[in-house]
Design a protein around this motif. Structure first.
Motif, PDB file in Angstrom:
ATOM      1  N   ALA A  83       0.875  -1.175   0.000  1.00 54.29           N
ATOM      2  CA  ALA A  83       0.000   0.000   0.000  1.00 54.29           C
ATOM      3  C   ALA A  83       0.906   1.217   0.000  1.00 54.29           C
ATOM      4  N   GLY A  84       0.348   2.388   0.386  1.00 50.77           N
ATOM      5  CA  GLY A  84       1.105   3.622   0.292  1.00 50.77           C
ATOM      6  C   GLY A  84       1.886   3.960   1.546  1.00 50.77           C
ATOM      7  N   SER A  85       1.315   4.829   2.377  1.00 45.47           N
ATOM      8  CA  SER A  85       2.033   5.327   3.552  1.00 45.47           C
ATOM      9  C   SER A  85       2.343   4.216   4.543  1.00 45.47           C
ATOM     10  N   VAL A  86       3.546   4.291   5.142  1.00 50.08           N
ATOM     11  CA  VAL A  86       3.938   3.317   6.172  1.00 50.08           C
ATOM     12  C   VAL A  86       3.835   3.911   7.572  1.00 50.08           C
ATOM     13  N   ILE A 101      12.520  -1.042   4.932  1.00 47.57           N
ATOM     14  CA  ILE A 101      11.106  -0.842   4.650  1.00 47.57           C
ATOM     15  C   ILE A 101      10.928  -0.506   3.176  1.00 47.57           C
ATOM     16  N   SER A 102       9.886  -1.082   2.589  1.00 49.76           N
ATOM     17  CA  SER A 102       9.533  -0.769   1.210  1.00 49.76           C
ATOM     18  C   SER A 102       8.036  -0.468   1.142  1.00 49.76           C
ATOM     19  N   SER A 103       7.643   0.319   0.155  1.00 46.67           N
ATOM     20  CA  SER A 103       6.240   0.703   0.007  1.00 46.67           C
ATOM     21  C   SER A 103       5.811   0.577  -1.444  1.00 46.67           C
ATOM     22  N   ALA A 104       4.523   0.282  -1.632  1.00 42.16           N
ATOM     23  CA  ALA A 104       3.944   0.242  -2.976  1.00 42.16           C
ATOM     24  C   ALA A 104       3.295   1.569  -3.330  1.00 42.16           C
ATOM     25  N   ALA A 105       3.762   2.667  -2.714  1.00 49.66           N
ATOM     26  CA  ALA A 105       3.180   3.989  -2.992  1.00 49.66           C
ATOM     27  C   ALA A 105       3.271   4.338  -4.472  1.00 49.66           C
ATOM     28  N   SER A 213      -3.835  21.282 -10.529  1.00 49.36           N
ATOM     29  CA  SER A 213      -4.031  19.958  -9.942  1.00 49.36           C
ATOM     30  C   SER A 213      -3.120  19.784  -8.735  1.00 49.36           C
ATOM     31  N   LEU A 214      -3.705  19.404  -7.616  1.00 49.41           N
ATOM     32  CA  LEU A 214      -2.998  19.363  -6.332  1.00 49.41           C
ATOM     33  C   LEU A 214      -2.491  17.962  -6.026  1.00 49.41           C
ATOM     34  N   HIS A 215      -1.169  17.842  -5.790  1.00 50.60           N
ATOM     35  CA  HIS A 215      -0.553  16.547  -5.508  1.00 50.60           C
ATOM     36  C   HIS A 215       0.478  16.635  -4.389  1.00 50.60           C
ATOM     37  N   ALA A 216       0.313  17.582  -3.493  1.00 50.72           N
ATOM     38  CA  ALA A 216       1.213  17.703  -2.349  1.00 50.72           C
ATOM     39  C   ALA A 216       0.792  16.741  -1.251  1.00 50.72           C
ATOM     40  N   PRO A 217       1.733  16.319  -0.381  1.00 53.61           N
ATOM     41  CA  PRO A 217       1.380  15.416   0.722  1.00 53.61           C
ATOM     42  C   PRO A 217       0.655  16.167   1.835  1.00 53.61           C
ATOM     43  N   SER A 218      -0.081  15.433   2.643  1.00 53.05           N
ATOM     44  CA  SER A 218      -0.762  16.014   3.799  1.00 53.05           C
ATOM     45  C   SER A 218       0.193  16.011   4.987  1.00 53.05           C
ATOM     46  N   LEU A 219       0.699  17.192   5.311  1.00 52.53           N
ATOM     47  CA  LEU A 219       1.630  17.397   6.410  1.00 52.53           C
ATOM     48  C   LEU A 219       1.164  18.618   7.200  1.00 52.53           C
ATOM     49  N   GLU A 327      13.778   6.642   6.803  1.00 53.32           N
ATOM     50  CA  GLU A 327      13.142   7.394   7.886  1.00 53.32           C
ATOM     51  C   GLU A 327      13.093   8.885   7.580  1.00 53.32           C
ATOM     52  N   GLU A 328      14.152   9.396   6.992  1.00 54.34           N
ATOM     53  CA  GLU A 328      14.188  10.833   6.719  1.00 54.34           C
ATOM     54  C   GLU A 328      13.180  11.255   5.644  1.00 54.34           C
ATOM     55  N   ASP A 329      12.683  10.281   4.855  1.00 52.39           N
ATOM     56  CA  ASP A 329      11.680  10.602   3.837  1.00 52.39           C
ATOM     57  C   ASP A 329      10.336  10.988   4.445  1.00 52.39           C
ATOM     58  N   LEU A 330      10.076  10.529   5.679  1.00 48.53           N
ATOM     59  CA  LEU A 330       8.743  10.669   6.250  1.00 48.53           C
ATOM     60  C   LEU A 330       8.362  12.115   6.511  1.00 48.53           C
ATOM     61  N   ALA A 331       9.343  12.993   6.664  1.00 52.16           N
ATOM     62  CA  ALA A 331       9.034  14.404   6.893  1.00 52.16           C
ATOM     63  C   ALA A 331       8.467  15.085   5.661  1.00 52.16           C
TER      64      ALA A 331
END
Length: 334
Positions: A83-86, A101-105, A213-219, A327-331
């Motif tokens: 799936a996407g977010s971990v 860790i790997s993701s199917a995002a 078109s909006l494609h930013a992450p929810s942070l 881990e640093e990607d999560l921000a």
């Protein structure tokens, strides 16, 4: 040496994402401990599978993987998320202990991008408005008289966020005669050039595009990214598309601008997730609402299974993960 694989997710997720054929490529290169997923890491059955697993393939609804779970899984080295977010199931313990860790995002981004491109093409062609006029008048509709600017030739499309989804949208738009620009504070001019798009500020993008078109992450930092000021800057007749998250947009300001009659909106996400029955977004002719269908659904779910299985096969061959999450990607990601 064969690597042992276990599934960890609710049974309904496993049934939806992993039809039996999707797990066949694991054999014989990997040892699938059970086709039944671990739903609860505290049960005897769950503990037994954890004790033998080198790889966990997880899905939506997987319980949190914390220190206690890792203590029960001495062989575990990899968690591959189908799936996407971990963020909802990968605890700090995983990063502390060096679990990969790997993701199917990326796989989940593809149908969102396909939905977005379809809506961009329809928006520029004014198909939704023309169809509504035809349904309303039930007679000949002179489309070019209603919308003399209809068409996709050399229209400007703005992509907010060079995320996985944003980049897939850019890739899918490449064959069209469109001017595509991107606003993203983390994208360099060289990277934008490599993507074949122009790099502009958010203010310039919303003011100068036929479709935004909006494609930013929810942070926390992106809440109300599209505020009343940005909505007011959008050019008359533009279309705003949101497949990201509702909280990134000042929804009241968007509704007010839509009700002004000179802005169109395609919304696959809103705040709240399901709007109250009295919301005017349901009834306004300038709004197309869809119930969060842009992401992977139906047979598209199997693409995420294939992504996770492919990652496991790469490990069995001694190769690096293709979609490793750090881990640093999560921000910066959802």
């Amino acid at each position: 040496m064969s690597l042992n694989v276990a599934l960890a997710m609710p049974s309904h997720t496993a049934r939806a994402v992993f039809p039996p054929r999707s797990l066949e490529p694991l054999e014989p290169g990997l040892n699938l401990l059970s086709r039944e997923p671990i739903q609860d890491f505290t049960t005897p059955e769950g503990r037994s599978l954890l004790a033998e697993a080198d790889i966990l393939i997880t899905g939506w609804g997987c319980p949190m993987i914390d220190h206690d779970v890792l203590d029960a899984a001495p062989r575990l080295r990899y968690v591959l998320h189908a799936a996407g977010s971990v963020k909802h199931h990968i605890g700090d313990a995983c990063w502390e202990r060096g679990i990969h860790i790997s993701s199917a995002a990326d796989a989940n981004a593809i149908p969102v991008a396909e939905y977005t491109v379809a809506m961009i093409v329809l928006a520029n062609k004014r198909i939704l408005q023309i169809a509504r006029a035809l349904h309303t008048t039930r007679t000949d509709v002179l489309a070019e008289q209603l919308f003399p600017d209809m068409g996709n030739y050399r229209k400007r499309v703005g992509i907010i966020g060079a995320s996985k989804i944003g980049r897939h949208v850019i890739r899918l738009l490449a064959p069209y005669d469109l001017d595509v620009v991107v606003a993203d504070p983390y994208l360099s001019p060289a990277e934008a050039a490599g993507l074949g798009v122009g790099l502009v500020s958010l203010d310039d993008l919303v003011a100068g595009c036929d479709v935004v078109s909006l494609h930013a992450p929810s942070l926390p930092s992106t809440k109300n990214l599209i505020d009343a000021g940005q909505i007011e800057r959008m050019r008359p007749g533009a279309t705003f598309i949101n497949t990201s998250r509702g909280e990134l947009v000042d929804q009241d300001a968007l509704l007010a601008r839509v009700e002004n009659g000179d802005l169109y909106a395609v919304l696959d996400v809103t705040t709240p997730w399901v709007l109250p029955a009295e919301s005017r977004l349901y009834t306004h002719p300038n709004v197309l609402l869809t119930p969060h269908v842009a992401g992977s659904l139906g047979n598209e779910l199997e693409r995420m299974a294939a992504s996770a299985v492919d990652e496991a096969l790469r490990l069995s061959r001694g190769e690096e993960l293709r979609f490793r999450v750090k881990e640093e990607d999560l921000a910066f990601t959802a």
